[in-house]
Structures are given as structure tokens and as C-alpha cells.
Write a protein that holds these residues in place. Structure first.
Motif, short mmCIF file in Angstrom:
data_model
loop_
_atom_site.label_atom_id
_atom_site.label_comp_id
_atom_site.label_asym_id
_atom_site.label_seq_id
_atom_site.Cartn_x
_atom_site.Cartn_y
_atom_site.Cartn_z
N ALA A 104 15.32 -3.71 -15.42
CA ALA A 104 14.51 -2.50 -15.74
C ALA A 104 15.29 -1.32 -16.66
CB ALA A 104 14.03 -1.85 -14.31
N ALA A 105 16.53 -1.48 -15.96
CA ALA A 105 17.70 -0.35 -16.92
C ALA A 105 17.63 -0.92 -18.27
CB ALA A 105 18.79 -0.26 -16.04
N GLN A 106 18.10 -2.21 -18.42
CA GLN A 106 18.28 -2.83 -19.59
C GLN A 106 17.29 -2.52 -20.76
OE1 GLN A 106 19.56 -6.65 -18.61
NE2 GLN A 106 21.40 -6.22 -17.71
N ALA A 107 15.97 -2.55 -20.13
CA ALA A 107 14.96 -2.39 -21.00
C ALA A 107 14.84 -1.12 -21.77
CB ALA A 107 13.53 -2.68 -20.12
N VAL A 108 15.34 -0.14 -21.08
CA VAL A 108 15.29 1.26 -21.81
C VAL A 108 16.89 1.47 -22.12
CG1 VAL A 108 13.57 1.98 -20.52
CG2 VAL A 108 15.37 2.05 -19.45
N GLY A 109 17.69 0.48 -22.50
CA GLY A 109 19.00 0.60 -23.01
C GLY A 109 20.12 1.07 -22.32
#
Length: 316
Positions: free
Chosen positions: A288-293
Motif C-alpha cells: 500500500a505504501a509502495q503504491a503511493v511512492g
């Protein structure tokens, strides 16, 4: 005097968590039905026993079932399985949820409601975070050690804050009648990130360090590592637009320091060579965090360590 809502409850997963909350609801006068597996024969004969600092109690007769199709349809179906068993939900859920019933997912991690929502419909799902120290110590026997609060919120497939609904209030009234403190969360995603502030450091480190909560809090290096992991959880939450106040880190550390010595649920699973809830508790927040950078390197490291240890432990 408070009166019961008239709602009927089903508990899928009668272990340390589901068995404890279900027993409290039944003791308070609610109709509760329990799905069991290995404990079915004994619990059907002898019921449930709860040991607790709030007072021990026994329920000599409970509504016990080995199969969910044998259960009556209920207003509220509590999913208290480990997330590693969610692949069973397509078979377990449909027979037991009333047409106008709801599913209350009491599981650790992020995004764990999605599997129940795919079966029952997202509009019929609530999520709950349990702040509970409890262990199953034998067939039909649960030892409650400390804490018991639940934070509950409405699920949204889009991850939006839904606010507090009438059905949340109605269910909360039953839990409060059962002496379970319940906090109604306007934003379930924020509530889940706040619970991860504890789960990510202490569940994972308990396995990697082979330690209880007391061991970790007594050691400056372990405590410092837990604090650093909490700060990364805050960063992950912020990346999803959820702000957690920095002082919440100290609040979590203080609660853990005061906690009775506790072997976490993940450590128990590891010691029993059961699958660890690595994806729900670590993989999902990381993705989830990686999906928004956002990058969370220390959580990523712990995630990979746990995946390795889990595979080794189970001979995979």
C-alpha cells in the motif's frame, strides 16, 4: 439497565480471540454460535472456560458446530480466523450470514476485509482491531491476560472514511454490555494503521529476536528498534493520507511496558509451526505504501526475515 440488542452472533474461529469475545457476549445474554474444529467434541460436551483477571467464568453449554452449513444464519458473523485461513471464507461465510446481516472482521493487518467483502458485499462488512492479550491454553480453555478493547469501523472498498453508523452503535452496545470497551472509528484505514504501530514491531520482533514483550521493552536495543519501526509505520500511514500524531509512539511504548509479559500471537504461531500472518501484517502495508511512492526499508527487512523464518520453520 442496558438490554441486549436482539442481534444474533456467529463466531468463525473459536480461539484465543473469537472464543474470548464470543464467551463474553454469551455471558452477557447474547445468542452466540461457535464454529470449531479440533475442539468441537470437547466444547460440545463441556463448553468454554475463560480465565481472566476480570474474573474466571465457565459456560457449560454453548452452541457448537463443526461445519458452518449446520449453523443458523446470524445477524453478525465475527471472523476471528487467522488471515492465513481466509481462503476458507468462500465456504464458511455464505451459509451463516443473514440476508441483511453483517460480517465483522476481527483480524490483524491492512486490507483484510477485502476477502470477506468479495463474498458478502462491501456494504455488509465492518472491520475491528482487537487490543487483547489472550492465549488458548487448552481445548475449550482461554486465558485472558490483559487489555480487551476493540476499535471498530465501516469498511469501504475505496478506502474512504465512512463515519459512524447506526449498526456500529447497535453492535457496540452489545460489546459494552459484555464489558468489552469499544471505540467507534470514523476511518477504518486510519484505525488499522494505528494498530499496525504495535503489531509490526512487536509481533515481528518477537519472532526474529525470540523474545516476549517484556524482554523487548527491557532491552534498549530492542526498544529502539521497535521505536524505529513505529516511525516507519507512521510514514506509511502518512503516504496513504492518514496522520498519526508522533506522541502515539510513546503511548504504544508505555502500554507495552505496562503489559503483563506476553508471547505474541505471531510468536505462538511460530513456536507451533503454524503459518505466520506475514502478508496481512507486513506485505499489505508495504505494498500500500509502495503504491503511493513510499519506501519503508526497515519494515521491508523485517518482512523478508519473517518470510524466510516462516518458510524454514514449516519446511517449505
Amino acid at each position: 439497565m442496558d438490554t441486549a440488542s436482539g442481534l444474533t452472533y456467529a463466531v468463525l474461529g473459536t480461539g484465543a480471540l473469537g472464543g474470548y469475545y464470543g464467551a463474553c457476549l454469551q455471558k452477557a445474554g447474547l445468542e452466540v454460535h461457535y464454529l470449531l474444529r479440533s475442539d468441537f467434541d470437547l466444547v460440545q460436551r463441556q463448553g468454554l472456560v475463560i480465565e481472566s483477571p476480570d474474573g474466571d467464568f465457565a459456560l457449560p453449554q454453548v452452541n457448537a458446530y463443526r461445519r458452518s452449513p449446520d449453523m443458523p444464519r446470524c445477524d453478525v458473523v465475527i471472523v476471528a480466523l487467522k488471515t492465513t485461513q481466509n481462503h476458507l471464507l468462500p465456504d464458511l461465510l455464505p451459509p451463516v450470514v443473514k440476508d441483511d446481516g453483517v460480517v465483522l472482521v476481527l483480524q490483524n493487518g491492512l486490507g483484510v476485509e477485502a476477502e470477506a467483502a468479495a463474498i458478502a458485499g462491501p456494504e455488509r462488512v465492518l472491520g475491528g482491531l482487537c487490543f487483547l492479550c489472550s492465549n488458548k491454553v487448552g481445548p475449550g480453555r482461554i486465558r485472558h491476560l490483559d487489555y480487551k478493547k476493540i476499535s471498530m469501523g465501516e469498511y469501504s472498498a475505496a478506502g474512504e472514511a465512512v463515519g459512524i453508523t447506526d449498526r456500529m452503535r447497535r453492535i457496540a452496545a452489545d460489546f459494552e454490555r459484555a464489558d468489552i470497551p469499544i471505540e467507534l472509528a470514523e476511518d477504518l484505514v486510519l484505525a488499522r494503521w494505528k494498530k499496525l504501530m504495535w503489531n509490526i514491531p512487536f509481533n515481528g520482533l518477537s519472532v526474529v529476536l525470540n523474545a516476549t514483550t517484556q524482554d523487548m521493552m527491557a532491552n534498549p536495543d530492542a526498544r529502539s528498534l521497535a521505536e524505529a519501526l513505529m516511525e516507519e509505520v507512521m510514514k506509511g500511514a502518512a503516504a496513504q493520507g492518514r496522520a498519526i500524531a508522533p506522541e502515539f509512539v510513546q503511548t504504544m511504548l508505555d502500554h507495552t511496558a505496562k503489559m503483563k509479559p506476553y508471547r505474541t500471537s505471531m510468536k505462538i504461531d511460530y513456536d507451533e509451526k503454524r503459518p505466520l500472518e506475514v502478508e496481512a501484517m507486513y506485505g499489505n502495508p508495504l505494498r500500500a505504501a509502495q503504491a503511493v511512492g513510499a519506501r519503508l526499508p526497515q519494515i521491508q527487512t523485517l518482512y523478508q526475515q519473517l518470510r524466510f523464518l516462516d518458510a524454514q520453520n514449516r519446511g517449505l
